[in-house]
Enzyme design. Structure first.
Site, PDB file in Angstrom:
ATOM      1  N   ASP A 334      -8.973  25.880  -6.079  1.00  0.00           N
ATOM      2  CA  ASP A 334      -7.964  25.762  -7.124  1.00  0.00           C
ATOM      3  C   ASP A 334      -7.403  27.155  -7.411  1.00  0.00           C
ATOM      4  O   ASP A 334      -7.984  28.164  -7.016  1.00  0.00           O
ATOM      5  CB  ASP A 334      -8.618  25.174  -8.381  1.00  0.00           C
ATOM      6  CG  ASP A 334      -7.608  24.840  -9.457  1.00  0.00           C
ATOM      7  OD1 ASP A 334      -6.415  24.730  -9.135  1.00  0.00           O
ATOM      8  OD2 ASP A 334      -8.017  24.696 -10.621  1.00  0.00           O
ATOM      9  N   ASP A 631     -12.476  21.580 -11.051  1.00  0.00           N
ATOM     10  CA  ASP A 631     -12.999  21.580 -12.416  1.00  0.00           C
ATOM     11  C   ASP A 631     -12.693  20.285 -13.164  1.00  0.00           C
ATOM     12  O   ASP A 631     -13.360  19.969 -14.133  1.00  0.00           O
ATOM     13  CB  ASP A 631     -12.451  22.768 -13.213  1.00  0.00           C
ATOM     14  CG  ASP A 631     -10.927  22.849 -13.159  1.00  0.00           C
ATOM     15  OD1 ASP A 631     -10.296  21.842 -12.789  1.00  0.00           O
ATOM     16  OD2 ASP A 631     -10.380  23.909 -13.478  1.00  0.00           O
ATOM     17  N   ASP A 635     -10.621  16.262  -9.479  1.00  0.00           N
ATOM     18  CA  ASP A 635     -11.239  16.936  -8.333  1.00  0.00           C
ATOM     19  C   ASP A 635     -12.515  16.240  -7.851  1.00  0.00           C
ATOM     20  O   ASP A 635     -13.016  16.568  -6.779  1.00  0.00           O
ATOM     21  CB  ASP A 635     -11.590  18.388  -8.701  1.00  0.00           C
ATOM     22  CG  ASP A 635     -10.361  19.211  -9.028  1.00  0.00           C
ATOM     23  OD1 ASP A 635      -9.364  19.072  -8.297  1.00  0.00           O
ATOM     24  OD2 ASP A 635     -10.397  19.976 -10.001  1.00  0.00           O
TER      25      ASP A 635
END
Length: 912
Positions: A334, A631, A635
């Site tokens: 990310d 997070d 995901d």
């Protein structure tokens, strides 16, 4: 009518509120009580389905379903058959410990789903029959009208009917740290989830404002429910090492059965042995081959890696993930908070004539403003009005806690306060000098915020900030040249992936105390622009460079806009020329073509959970070992699919943590690279354990086989072989688990997970060392027998010599690519010296304690015989060091360059 279709099936966001209400057969006053009861019976409760978990007993028994475990159980039965209950107990204890560890680590998917379910708020405020009620979230149905306010967790997927100043934190679905601005106007049907400003999704959090919305999806039909289905659909994969160990165990078991049967038949039919004696010889071979302590040593090696990683802010949740990290070839990460600081920072001020560059990062009010051209003082004077506007048209506050500056309120407003402080403005003083009289809160529908203030001289001034295009509209009479300059500045910032805010003011008539929209339609003077960026973490640049040196690709997968992500990618040097595509682009690519596209792309922007899952699977189809960071709940599916899921410990949701194998305590990409380094060291140490165990076991086997073939006395009994294997594995084998990293561990490419566990060089070493071990043991056995010593005395000498040779080989195998005759090689690590000391004491007991003499049929040795045993160990080490020297002379690579030392040789030829 079936209202259960998810927002993915029907573009509610693209329809007007009235059309949505009509499609759901509802109204703004809500449904009647009778209608909600009917729909609840039809659609079921608004909750995520609970999967059927496997019974605990079955989960525990499945831990024993492994070829290597079967081999170990067979070893325990053999030991028990021979009457050695202690050995059988030790082996069974090893098996049981492995099973318990596996059992405790099971159920990852169930925990992930439970964590997702916990995100749904227990009660919701609704309108039913025009009355405001508080009802259980499980009772919501499509068509219900829900009321939202700051602090609420959205209870179902809603199409907004009305929104005022509404900001919703959608990080768990989009990964975006900035709260999303919401309104009730339709958006294009093709808009990705992060741009659907007319929707509020189940599980997200209302940061500010108020709204009402009609329920369009509940339970498993929501975005959250769809992600839960993705998590449940992902099948857990075994790690590369476990696959290799299992394959090795199957081949080993087959080899033991075939070799034992052939030798038994040979001994009975061709040599005329008694069947019982032949069976005992076959049993001795089986016990010699089976590495009883290997699973325990591998487990300890992985556990030590876990401890080392914990010291570097990486917590491992599943033990085998340690070595998988060492094989990682792609890291999908990310952007926000992992590669970047997750702190908005003002980077540039574009005034009416000049540009100022802003130093400093984060919300700390430290740094300076420097003119890009000309003198700083003149440039600061030019943007003084803009800076005052940035401080006054602002509702945030900066706070200093434990030496760290943070923002209370909107991150961009916090960055503006820090910017004002860098220019010498005190927000408290400015607000006292210019008290606020009225305001127009920011709303996504009109894209600006305005605040009316009274100045020190009694003047009334409206300060405005918002989207640049909106303020240019409000300026109205801006000259074409000025508008062209602002447009060029806006385009330049967009190309750099920066966010922009424009600032302006308008003098109001004296005595004005109220601010209206129509007051700002025309006549606003544009003061300038401020660009913002979430800056990269300073240590991430070094970590990415280390990844590139190690042959590991880094790919950014983010919910942010493509331009912003690409700008960060260029700054971090993910590639020489980073390639960026969007989730919409991925939708146009067939599954067959996706792996090639994914391999050559570094940035994936505006992605959904399905996109992330497709990306990970496409990489795995090309044989890549993928580590995936995340997070949010969005995901969780890709974290579970990845070979190593990496969740953020600070801002990560429980759903992400439960789906991951590793949790970063500092949310820092550099910690992943440290973990990869440790994972490579762990795998190197596991390979060293194999390189040490298999040749020593091979020497035992070869000695027994030669004796059976030529009708000679066996060099050791099966019980003595078990003693050697267990004693050395529990000491010397464990010592290898503590080995420090090899030089240049991150300067070589990722290992090929498809390569056999026993490489060509290891096979060469197995043959060479096995021959040397067998020759020494048989030679010593015959020397003792020729001297007239008893068989028990001869076997006792052989066992001690075998222990000494294993110690000598341990020093050699610690440095297969460099000489061991160095101070570091001679002294070893403290773990090596401690292991040797413990083994010497155990062997002294084996040789001289009467009880051990009875149990293992041994006799005390003389000093001369002990010297013979020690001499065998020294001679073996000298021979292997000579072989190592010859190998280097033949042009072998140095240990710090190229592949790992155990893989440096041609695996096809099986020769160094």
């Amino acid at each position: 009518m079936d209202h259960r279709r998810s927002t993915q099936d029907r573009p509610w966001h693209a329809q007007s509120p009235d059309d949505v209400l009509q499609a759901l057969d509802s109204q703004r006053e809500g449904l009647s009580h009778d209608e909600t009861a009917t729909r609840l019976a039809r659609h079921g409760p608004n909750q995520l389905p609970v999967g059927k978990a496997r019974p605990p007993l079955l989960r525990f028994l499945l831990q024993f379903h492994s070829t290597l475990i079967y081999v170990l159980l067979a070893a325990a039965l053999i030991a028990g058959f021979l009457g050695h209950a202690l050995d059988a107990t030790v082996i069974l204890a090893v098996v049981l410990v492995n099973a318990v560890v596996g059992f405790l680590q099971e159920g990852k998917a169930e925990k992930a789903l439970a964590a997702i379910r916990s995100l749904v708020s227990p009660r919701a405020h609704v309108l039913r029959g025009g009355q405001r009620l508080s009802v259980p979230v499980a009772d919501l149905v499509p068509g219900d009208v829900v009321l939202l306010e700051a602090g609420d967790r959205v209870p179902a997927d809603l199409r907004l009917l009305r929104a005022r100043g509404l900001l919703i934190d959608e990080a768990l679905l989009t990964g975006e740290s900035m709260a999303a601005q919401k309104h009730d106007q339709p958006v294009p049907p093709e808009a990705p989830l992060g741009d659907r400003h007319s929707m509020a999704y189940s599980g997200t959090l209302v940061a500010s404002g108020q709204a009402s919305g009609v329920v369009v999806a509940t339970g498993s039909g929501t975005e959250l429910g769809r992600i839960g289905k993705l998590v449940a659909s992902v099948e857990a994969e075994t790690t590369p090492l476990l696959r290799q160990v299992d394959r090795f165990g199957r081949l080993l078991a087959l080899g033991v059965l075939v070799a034992g049967a052939l030798l038994f038949a040979y001994a009975v039919w061709l040599q005329g042995w008694d069947p019982v004696e032949a069976l005992l010889a076959a049993v001795a071979i089986a016990v010699s081959v089976i590495p009883e302590g290997l699973p325990a040593v591998i487990t300890v090696t992985l556990a030590i890696g876990v401890q080392r990683m914990a010291g570097r802010n990486a917590v491992i949740r599943r033990l085998p993930a340690v070595e998988t990290l060492g094989a990682t070839s792609v890291i999908c990460t990310d952007k926000t908070g992992t590669l970047t600081r997750n702190e908005m920072t003002a980077r540039r001020i574009v005034g009416q004539q000049r540009v100022l560059l802003v130093e400093g990062e984060g919300y700390a009010p430290h740094g300076s403003l420097q003119a890009q051209e000309g003198d700083d003082a003149g440039a600061l004077a030019e943007v003084a009005g803009l800076l005052r506007c940035a401080v006054l048209c602002n509702d945030a506050q900066l706070r200093l806690q434990a030496g760290t500056w943070s923002v209370v309120g909107d991150p961009m407003e916090g960055a503006l306060l820090a910017l004002g402080a860098k220019a010498g403005l005190d927000p408290a003083h400015e607000r006292a000098q210019w008290p606020r009289l009225d305001e127009i809160p920011f709303d996504a529908a009109h894209r600006f915020m305005a605040a009316l203030h009274r100045g020190p001289g009694g003047e009334a001034m409206a300060f405005v900030k918002g989207a640049p295009e909106r303020l240019l509209e409000m300026a109205g009479g801006t000259d074409p040249a000025g508008r062209q300059r602002w447009t060029e500045a806006i385009d330049a910032a967009a190309s750099q992936g920066e966010r922009l805010l424009a600032f302006g003011w308008k003098a109001m008539p004296a005595g004005t105390t109220q601010l209206r929209f129509e007051d700002l339609v025309q006549g606003v003077e544009v003061l300038g622009l401020v660009s913002f960026m979430d800056p990269p973490r300073p240590e991430v640049l070094r970590a990415i460079a280390e990844c590139r040196d190690a042959g590991i690709q880094v790919k950014m997968i983010t919910g942010d806009h493509a331009a912003t992500a690409a700008a960060i990618a260029r700054e971090l040097r993910l590639a020489d020329e980073p390639v960026a595509i969007t989730g919409a682009d991925l939708d146009e690519v067939a599954d067959a073509d996706l792996p090639e596209l994914v391999l050559r792309t570094q940035v994936f922007a505006r992605t959904s959970p399905e996109h992330k899952l497709r990306i990970v699977r496409a990489l795995q189809q090309r044989g890549q070992v993928v580590a995936m960071t995340g997070d949010g709940v969005n995901d969780a599916p890709s974290l579970k699919q990845a070979d190593v899921g990496v969740a953020m410990g600070i801002k990560g949701t429980e759903a992400a943590k439960e789906a991951a194998e590793m949790v970063l305590l500092d949310d820092n990409f550099a910690s992943i690279v440290h973990a990869v380094n440790e994972g490579r060291t762990v795998f190197d140490n596991v390979r060293k354990v194999f390189a040490w165990t298999l040749p020593t076991n091979g020497g035992e086997v070869l000695g027994v086989v030669i004796c059976v073939l030529f009708g000679l006395t066996l060099p050791m009994t099966a019980a003595q072989i078990l003693w050697v294997n267990l004693a050395t594995s529990a000491t010397l084998g464990l010592a290898l688990a503590f080995e420090p990293p090899e030089p240049g561990v991150m300067d070589r490419p990722p290992r090929d997970v498809g390569a056999p566990l026993v490489s060509g060089f290891m096979l060469w070493r197995i043959v060479l060392v096995s021959v040397l071990f067998a020759a020494a043991t048989l030679g010593l056995l015959q020397v003792e027998l020729q001297r007239g010593e008893s068989v028990d005395a001869a076997r006792t000498l052989v066992v001690n010599a075998l222990i000494a040779m294993e110690i000598g080989y341990l020093f050699n195998v610690r440095y297969l690519g460099m000489r061991s005759f160095t101070w570091r090689g001679a002294l070893g690590t403290p773990a090596v010296l401690l292991a040797i000391g413990a083994l010497v004491l155990a062997q002294a007991a084996f040789t001289y304690l009467p009880a051990m003499n009875r149990w293992f049929a041994t006799v005390p040795l003389s000093l001369a015989e002990l010297a013979m045993a020690m001499g065998a160990g020294v001679a073996l080490m000298l021979l292997l060091e000579a072989e190592k020297w010859l190998t280097r002379r033949r042009g072998a690579d140095s240990p710090g360059a190229g592949p790992a030392p155990l893989d440096r040789f041609d695996t096809a030829s099986g020769r160094p």
